[in-house]
Write a protein that holds these residues in place. Structure first.
Motif, PDB file in Angstrom:
ATOM      1  N   ALA A 169      -4.635   0.377  -6.411  1.00  0.00           N
ATOM      2  CA  ALA A 169      -4.607   0.520  -7.861  1.00  0.00           C
ATOM      3  C   ALA A 169      -3.178   0.380  -8.356  1.00  0.00           C
ATOM      4  CB  ALA A 169      -5.186   1.868  -8.282  1.00  0.00           C
ATOM      5  N   SER A 170      -3.013  -0.274  -9.504  1.00  0.00           N
ATOM      6  CA  SER A 170      -1.698  -0.389 -10.141  1.00  0.00           C
ATOM      7  C   SER A 170      -1.743   0.383 -11.456  1.00  0.00           C
ATOM      8  CB  SER A 170      -1.339  -1.853 -10.377  1.00  0.00           C
ATOM      9  OG  SER A 170      -2.344  -2.520 -11.115  1.00  0.00           O
ATOM     10  N   VAL A 171      -0.937   1.425 -11.529  1.00  0.00           N
ATOM     11  CA  VAL A 171      -0.943   2.340 -12.664  1.00  0.00           C
ATOM     12  C   VAL A 171       0.327   2.127 -13.483  1.00  0.00           C
ATOM     13  CG1 VAL A 171      -0.993   4.763 -13.361  1.00  0.00           C
ATOM     14  CG2 VAL A 171      -2.259   4.026 -11.318  1.00  0.00           C
ATOM     15  N   PRO A 172       0.231   1.731 -14.762  1.00  0.00           N
ATOM     16  CA  PRO A 172       1.435   1.587 -15.586  1.00  0.00           C
ATOM     17  C   PRO A 172       2.171   2.920 -15.691  1.00  0.00           C
ATOM     18  CG  PRO A 172      -0.479   0.593 -16.656  1.00  0.00           C
ATOM     19  CD  PRO A 172      -1.000   1.383 -15.494  1.00  0.00           C
ATOM     20  N   VAL A 173       3.497   2.904 -15.598  1.00  0.00           N
ATOM     21  CA  VAL A 173       4.250   4.159 -15.610  1.00  0.00           C
ATOM     22  C   VAL A 173       4.093   4.905 -16.926  1.00  0.00           C
ATOM     23  CG1 VAL A 173       5.937   3.437 -13.885  1.00  0.00           C
ATOM     24  CG2 VAL A 173       6.380   2.996 -16.313  1.00  0.00           C
ATOM     25  N   GLY A 174       3.737   4.204 -18.001  1.00  0.00           N
ATOM     26  CA  GLY A 174       3.517   4.866 -19.277  1.00  0.00           C
ATOM     27  C   GLY A 174       2.097   5.334 -19.491  1.00  0.00           C
ATOM     28  N   GLY A 175       1.240   5.140 -18.489  1.00  0.00           N
ATOM     29  CA  GLY A 175      -0.158   5.503 -18.623  1.00  0.00           C
ATOM     30  C   GLY A 175      -0.999   4.304 -19.042  1.00  0.00           C
ATOM     31  N   GLY A 176      -2.294   4.507 -19.152  1.00  0.00           N
ATOM     32  CA  GLY A 176      -3.210   3.415 -19.468  1.00  0.00           C
ATOM     33  C   GLY A 176      -4.131   3.141 -18.308  1.00  0.00           C
ATOM     34  N   GLN A 177      -5.025   2.219 -18.485  1.00  0.00           N
ATOM     35  CA  GLN A 177      -6.020   1.927 -17.456  1.00  0.00           C
ATOM     36  C   GLN A 177      -5.379   1.293 -16.230  1.00  0.00           C
ATOM     37  OE1 GLN A 177      -9.348  -0.326 -18.860  1.00  0.00           O
ATOM     38  NE2 GLN A 177     -10.381  -0.408 -16.889  1.00  0.00           N
ATOM     39  N   ALA A 178      -5.808   1.739 -15.063  1.00  0.00           N
ATOM     40  CA  ALA A 178      -5.271   1.203 -13.808  1.00  0.00           C
ATOM     41  C   ALA A 178      -5.909  -0.143 -13.491  1.00  0.00           C
ATOM     42  CB  ALA A 178      -5.535   2.176 -12.663  1.00  0.00           C
ATOM     43  N   GLY A 179      -5.082  -1.070 -13.024  1.00  0.00           N
ATOM     44  CA  GLY A 179      -5.612  -2.315 -12.490  1.00  0.00           C
ATOM     45  C   GLY A 179      -5.981  -2.125 -11.032  1.00  0.00           C
ATOM     46  N   GLU A 180      -6.690  -3.092 -10.467  1.00  0.00           N
ATOM     47  CA  GLU A 180      -7.112  -2.984  -9.074  1.00  0.00           C
ATOM     48  C   GLU A 180      -6.883  -4.292  -8.333  1.00  0.00           C
ATOM     49  OE1 GLU A 180     -10.892  -1.183  -8.151  1.00  0.00           O
ATOM     50  OE2 GLU A 180     -10.912  -0.101 -10.065  1.00  0.00           O
ATOM     51  N   LEU A 181      -6.305  -4.172  -7.147  1.00  0.00           N
ATOM     52  CA  LEU A 181      -6.136  -5.301  -6.234  1.00  0.00           C
ATOM     53  C   LEU A 181      -7.077  -5.080  -5.066  1.00  0.00           C
ATOM     54  CD1 LEU A 181      -4.595  -7.819  -5.163  1.00  0.00           C
ATOM     55  CD2 LEU A 181      -2.965  -6.226  -4.124  1.00  0.00           C
ATOM     56  N   GLY A 182      -8.111  -5.887  -4.973  1.00  0.00           N
ATOM     57  CA  GLY A 182      -9.060  -5.747  -3.885  1.00  0.00           C
ATOM     58  C   GLY A 182      -8.459  -6.217  -2.570  1.00  0.00           C
ATOM     59  N   VAL A 183      -8.511  -5.353  -1.555  1.00  0.00           N
ATOM     60  CA  VAL A 183      -7.974  -5.668  -0.229  1.00  0.00           C
ATOM     61  C   VAL A 183      -9.073  -5.405   0.796  1.00  0.00           C
ATOM     62  CG1 VAL A 183      -6.220  -5.125   1.498  1.00  0.00           C
ATOM     63  CG2 VAL A 183      -5.638  -5.022  -0.940  1.00  0.00           C
ATOM     64  N   PRO A 184      -9.600  -6.425   1.463  1.00  0.00           N
ATOM     65  CA  PRO A 184     -10.637  -6.190   2.467  1.00  0.00           C
ATOM     66  C   PRO A 184     -10.151  -5.226   3.542  1.00  0.00           C
ATOM     67  CG  PRO A 184     -10.473  -8.531   1.961  1.00  0.00           C
ATOM     68  CD  PRO A 184      -9.300  -7.859   1.312  1.00  0.00           C
ATOM     69  N   GLY A 185     -10.955  -4.217   3.847  1.00  0.00           N
ATOM     70  CA  GLY A 185     -10.579  -3.244   4.862  1.00  0.00           C
ATOM     71  C   GLY A 185     -10.034  -1.975   4.240  1.00  0.00           C
ATOM     72  N   GLN A 186      -9.062  -1.357   4.914  1.00  0.00           N
ATOM     73  CA  GLN A 186      -8.519  -0.060   4.523  1.00  0.00           C
ATOM     74  C   GLN A 186      -7.026  -0.175   4.212  1.00  0.00           C
ATOM     75  OE1 GLN A 186      -9.386   2.321   7.962  1.00  0.00           O
ATOM     76  NE2 GLN A 186     -11.581   2.389   7.565  1.00  0.00           N
ATOM     77  N   PRO A 187      -6.676  -0.493   2.967  1.00  0.00           N
ATOM     78  CA  PRO A 187      -5.251  -0.574   2.603  1.00  0.00           C
ATOM     79  C   PRO A 187      -4.629   0.816   2.570  1.00  0.00           C
ATOM     80  CG  PRO A 187      -6.627  -0.844   0.658  1.00  0.00           C
ATOM     81  CD  PRO A 187      -7.564  -0.805   1.836  1.00  0.00           C
ATOM     82  N   ALA A 188      -3.798   1.126   3.564  1.00  0.00           N
ATOM     83  CA  ALA A 188      -3.245   2.470   3.719  1.00  0.00           C
ATOM     84  C   ALA A 188      -1.943   2.663   2.973  1.00  0.00           C
ATOM     85  CB  ALA A 188      -3.039   2.781   5.204  1.00  0.00           C
ATOM     86  N   ASP A 189      -1.229   1.577   2.677  1.00  0.00           N
ATOM     87  CA  ASP A 189       0.068   1.685   2.018  1.00  0.00           C
ATOM     88  C   ASP A 189       0.389   0.351   1.368  1.00  0.00           C
ATOM     89  OD1 ASP A 189       2.463   2.810   1.184  1.00  0.00           O
ATOM     90  OD2 ASP A 189       3.522   2.382   3.053  1.00  0.00           O
TER      91      ASP A 189
END
Length: 335
Positions: free
Chosen positions: A126-146
């Motif tokens: 998830a990408s969260v704007p530092v000022g708040g607002g709806q989070a975007g999402e980057l789909g990553v197949p599997g288990q993105p740990a970091d």
């Protein structure tokens, strides 16, 4: 007096390898010396015996934390329900902005005006704007740990696929594999990238332009977390053996191994003060080490909230933030 073991190791088959089998059994892999390895986890904390230092802000259970001195933002990942709380570092008493995310967050990092929140259980960053607002999402197949920003790239450690993936503009441009049992944390500093493998309890260099996993070096008996410092090194907590390890990144060499008993786990780095902060979950403590010299020097030790799995620091003020994984709050300490 505690003494560190200061080590400069040459490339050796028993400790330093490249391109080994990615099997999870020992086989003929001399880097991993345990059959059927299990990743180390934080030691369970007792009930606090003393009052936590500083101020404690009410919060649900914390799963990850990160602070950004430039945007003056503290990001705190919580569960029940999953969200990222955005605090203003200069407005400690103000209510945080809450941004919902689709699952439990394992790691947080800042980059390009947003917070990257790795959610392995949902296969997304998830990408969260530092000022708040709806989070975007980057789909990553599997288990993105970091996930960390590295210039125009976003580097993602994908645990189950034993890979570091490179994304640009939300699109996958490269998958880097080889020699890993799991990819749990990626550390990027300058031109160097290192991936932490908790199953093998090892660190590996990553040649991002060349698309290859490089040499690997064993990181104690149970490495759990890592961070880059200001001296071209990656600092690693060895939770099973109770030690703080320092590896140079070019070349990859173990330079320091300093005993830190008490269930060392979380780690953060203050570049302004050359201070590494580590949490001790068996003792409910956070300890600050000056790491600019030949061995770490303890400068601070404070009692914390229960189960202090997460820690971060505001490099501008030196304030330390500790998160309780059992819902006992976010602790703010001014050393």
């Amino acid at each position: 007096m505690r003494r560190s073991a200061v080590v400069a190791m040459p490339v050796a088959c028993a400790l330093l390898v490249a391109g080994c089998s990615s099997d999870t059994g020992k086989g003929d892999d001399e880097l991993q010396i345990v059959n059927n390895p299990v990743a180390a986890t934080a030691a369970v904390s007792p009930a606090p015996a003393v009052t936590p230092a500083g101020t404690v802000l009410a919060s649900p259970a914390v799963t990850a934390m990160a602070a950004d001195a430039a945007s003056r933002t503290l990001a705190v990942a919580v569960d029940q329900p999953p969200a990222v709380l955005l605090y203003r570092l200069d407005e400690q008493g103000a209510q945080p902005v809450r941004v919902a995310v689709p699952g439990a967050v394992e790691q947080l990092s800042f980059g390009a005006g947003q917070v990257l929140a790795s959610i392995p259980g949902r296969g997304t960053v998830a990408s969260v704007p530092v000022g708040g607002g709806q989070a975007g999402e980057l789909g990553v197949p599997g288990q993105p740990a970091d996930a960390v920003a590295a210039g125009a790239d976003t580097l993602v450690a994908v645990r189950d696929r034993k890979a570091v993936e490179v994304y640009q503009g939300g699109k996958l441009v490269k998958t880097i594999t080889g020699g890993l049992y799991s990819a749990d944390e990626v550390v990027h500093s300058g031109d160097h990238t290192v991936v932490l493998d908790r199953l093998r309890t090892a660190v590996f260099t990553v040649d991002v332009p060349g698309g290859a996993i490089g040499e690997g070096l064993r990181a104690g008996d149970g490495a759990t977390n890592a961070v880059a410092d200001s001296y071209g090194r990656v600092l690693v907590t060895d939770t099973r053996a109770g030690a703080l390890l320092a590896f140079s990144m070019d070349p990859l060499l173990l330079r320091q191994m300093y005993p830190v008993p008490g269930g060392v786990y979380g780690i953060a780095y203050d570049a302004q003060r050359s201070m590494a902060w580590v949490t001790l979950t068996e003792r409910n403590e956070v300890v600050g080490f000056d790491v600019r010299g030949g061995e770490p020097v303890e400068k601070y030790r404070f009692p914390t909230v229960r189960q202090p799995n997460s820690v971060t620091v505001d490099a501008r003020t030196g304030k330390v933030y500790v998160g309780s994984a059992t819902g006992e709050g976010v602790q703010v300490i001014q050393p």
